[in-house]
Design a protein around this motif. Sequence first.
Motif, short mmCIF file in Angstrom:
data_model
loop_
_atom_site.label_atom_id
_atom_site.label_comp_id
_atom_site.label_asym_id
_atom_site.label_seq_id
_atom_site.Cartn_x
_atom_site.Cartn_y
_atom_site.Cartn_z
N UNK A 143 34.13 29.02 39.11
CA UNK A 143 34.43 28.92 37.68
C UNK A 143 35.85 29.40 37.38
N UNK A 144 36.31 30.44 38.09
CA UNK A 144 37.65 30.98 37.85
C UNK A 144 38.74 30.04 38.32
N UNK A 145 38.44 29.22 39.33
CA UNK A 145 39.47 28.33 39.86
C UNK A 145 40.55 29.12 40.59
N UNK A 146 41.70 28.47 40.79
CA UNK A 146 42.83 29.11 41.46
C UNK A 146 43.73 29.76 40.41
N UNK A 147 43.67 31.10 40.26
CA UNK A 147 44.54 31.74 39.26
C UNK A 147 46.01 31.64 39.65
N UNK B 116 42.33 37.86 33.68
CA UNK B 116 40.88 37.71 33.67
C UNK B 116 40.38 36.79 34.78
N UNK B 117 41.05 35.66 34.98
CA UNK B 117 40.60 34.71 36.00
C UNK B 117 40.69 35.32 37.40
N UNK B 118 41.77 36.05 37.64
CA UNK B 118 41.92 36.70 38.94
C UNK B 118 40.81 37.74 39.15
N UNK B 119 40.51 38.51 38.10
CA UNK B 119 39.43 39.50 38.17
C UNK B 119 38.09 38.83 38.41
N UNK B 120 37.82 37.73 37.69
CA UNK B 120 36.55 37.03 37.86
C UNK B 120 36.40 36.48 39.27
N UNK B 121 37.46 35.90 39.81
CA UNK B 121 37.39 35.27 41.12
C UNK B 121 37.22 36.30 42.24
N UNK B 122 37.89 37.44 42.11
CA UNK B 122 37.93 38.39 43.21
C UNK B 122 36.97 39.57 43.06
N UNK B 123 36.54 39.87 41.82
CA UNK B 123 35.62 40.98 41.61
C UNK B 123 34.19 40.49 41.38
N UNK B 124 34.03 39.53 40.48
CA UNK B 124 32.69 39.00 40.23
C UNK B 124 32.30 37.96 41.27
#
Length: 768
Positions: free
Chosen positions: A88-92, A98-106
């Motif tokens: 869902x975050x794609x490539x930040x 937020x997208x970087x956090x979602x991709x790498x933390x969530x």
Amino acid sequence: MSIYIYMLKRWNILLLIITAVLLYSCSGTKYLKEGQVLYTGAEVKVNPDSARKVPGEKSIKSTLEEQTRPLPNKSLLGMRYKLFFYNLAGEPKKQKGFKYWMRNKLGEPPVLMSDVRLQTNINVLQSYLLGKGYLQAQVSADTVIKGKTGKVIYTAITKDRYTLNKIQFPQEPTALDNLIRRTSNESLLKSGEYYDIDIFTAERERIDSELKERGYFFFNPDYILLQVDSTIGNNQADVYVKVKDLTPIEALKPYRINDINIYPNYNLRRDSAIKHTAPIVYKDFNIYDLQNTYKPQLFERLVFFKKDEPYNRSNHSLSLNRLVNIGTFRFVKAEFKPIDTLESDLLDANFILTPQKKRSLSFQVLGTSKSNNFVGSELKVSATNRNLFRGAEQFNGSLSGGFETQVSGANLNSYSLSADASLIFPRTVAPIRLKNLGNSVPKTRISLGGQFLSRALYYSLISGKAELGYNWKGSEYIEHNLNPLSATYVRTLNTTDSFNVLLERVPSLKANFENQFIFSSSYNFVYSDYFKENKRNHIYFLGSFETAGNLVNAFLKKRNENGQKTLFNTAVNQFIRIEADFRDFYKLTKNSILAGRANIGYGIPYGNSNVLPYIRQFFAGGSNDIRAFRARALGPGTYHYPDSSRYFADQGGDIKMMLNAELRTKLFSIIHGAVFIDAGNVWTAKTDSSRMGSKFKLANALSEFAVGGGVGLRVDATIFVVRFDLAMPLRKPWLPKSERWVLDKIRFGDPAWRKENLILNIGIGYPF
């Protein structure tokens, strides 16, 4: 009921649609590149072509599957939620936001079939089986790919498991071999038991531990050799226990204690200066304490070695544990140095201690959350002295002021000002001896405190308490708290007119706000194996007993107009109070726990008292209790105070029964979820004419249970937990018997229903 069934069907259809959408969106395969295959996990088959079952086959399969690598993407109810967030975050574009956090933390990247190393996994599984006694085991692997997903099937052919035949201990006539041979009766290796490499390791550690108890300081488990002969046939093996030929000479002899040197004010900058000063000689100890900071007698209770006695590990561990647990030293180290000659068998024992700062002053701003739904803040100033009388006595004093307001309940504000002081002795100051676990420090506590409390719109009061108590450990899992002397004084300063009207309407509350003394003795027993390793099920039990007023009332003669004996014109309470709290925590999976609690309390006023004092009563409802009901507003029995959201809702009782069950699971990162159900109530022991239906009757108890359930969200950062629990009542005991279950009255779309029935509990820590 037909409307309820209709609504339930609609909810089920909607749930199926949502689940289907989530399953599709969370599969993650549509984001894979050409040729990539998503790895979905490993499956292990044990002897699939044999009708003969292996003992514990289910457990073996589960263990083997857990040992394969890599692990597939995490999932919940079949949904790969972390992969969903990753996609869902794609490539930040930036390594932040937020997208970087979602991709790498969530989220987490897809685990691919190309990441699987088949031969490595085969070797790991085969090694595990060999270690468990399947000495002829063979493992093979096959991949199964369907579309864009794939898995690996491992097939284990175990053949027969080997058992132990003869166990032979060292036969040489040396002192060390004789000692090992004499411990053979306690060996973990038993003829007829299965071959198990973990038991072999434990046996080496057992022998090492036995030798350490008899002075062999430099021995270690690696010096024990277990030779296995599996060629004797009949799927059996002989085991020969021996000491390795290349064992160092210092490991082959026992050592005795020479000098015992204690450095209670050690720091690196003054290392050589300290060690070259003249010590204080006290019995067997050389104490290097230039400032005379500590009484020499202190170390007699903390260090268990004596001069010229053999070294043993038990005294080593006991000494370290006591020095750490006393709370005075921030750094503790024990050094054992041999006298520098080949023939010597003597060790110098050096205890190097760095003390904590003796005095400290702290200022705290605290956020508070209590079981009665009060939240607020508190300012607190604390002073500590960790060595008041040079015997590691700890003095704590504090002044605090706070403000609280009740959420999810009546509009109640509370103001308080408190002063507390306590003195803790790291020993038992009593004419009796308490049997204490050796590695813990028994404590004697003397405390004194007072509080001014103003509850806006209702009353203000002052209270004071003095107490003498003892705390000690009966075993690793058992703790005792005995408070033989406790005195509490409560005085109501004033009450508002509106509160006086309430007290007239409910006379049983009136006695709670009369001036009173409580002279009591209490005992608490705590059992907890929560920190026991390798245990799937943990339990906690707290049992408490308190009795008040008997001795004091025997000497009192003066009575008030109600016929109660008084001290300084104040009634002295007389009662017995018993409570038991049992909790069970069962680990379902790595991240899921089923937690349960049963809480039972019984208090009976007698003699000089008609009701239990307010601070000793039982209450129901609130964020740590029956969460679907407002704090302290439930009961007693079938009694229900009218419109409790507007009035003083504290409804105490003499008897309490409560059951809680909660399924807790980790969702992601530090976010945890829960589903829970609570049940119970409180009752009075005697008939209360102002609260009809409040008296406890065993035959009616279950039918008068309140039941509530809900869901929770928790932020668990290990050092603190913030909890949000949303609950609603499922059963209301004050309704007519045939109408107490209210499942058919649930109306999520009705604002009035939500306001009355949905209770949001905000708490710090878990409810139990």
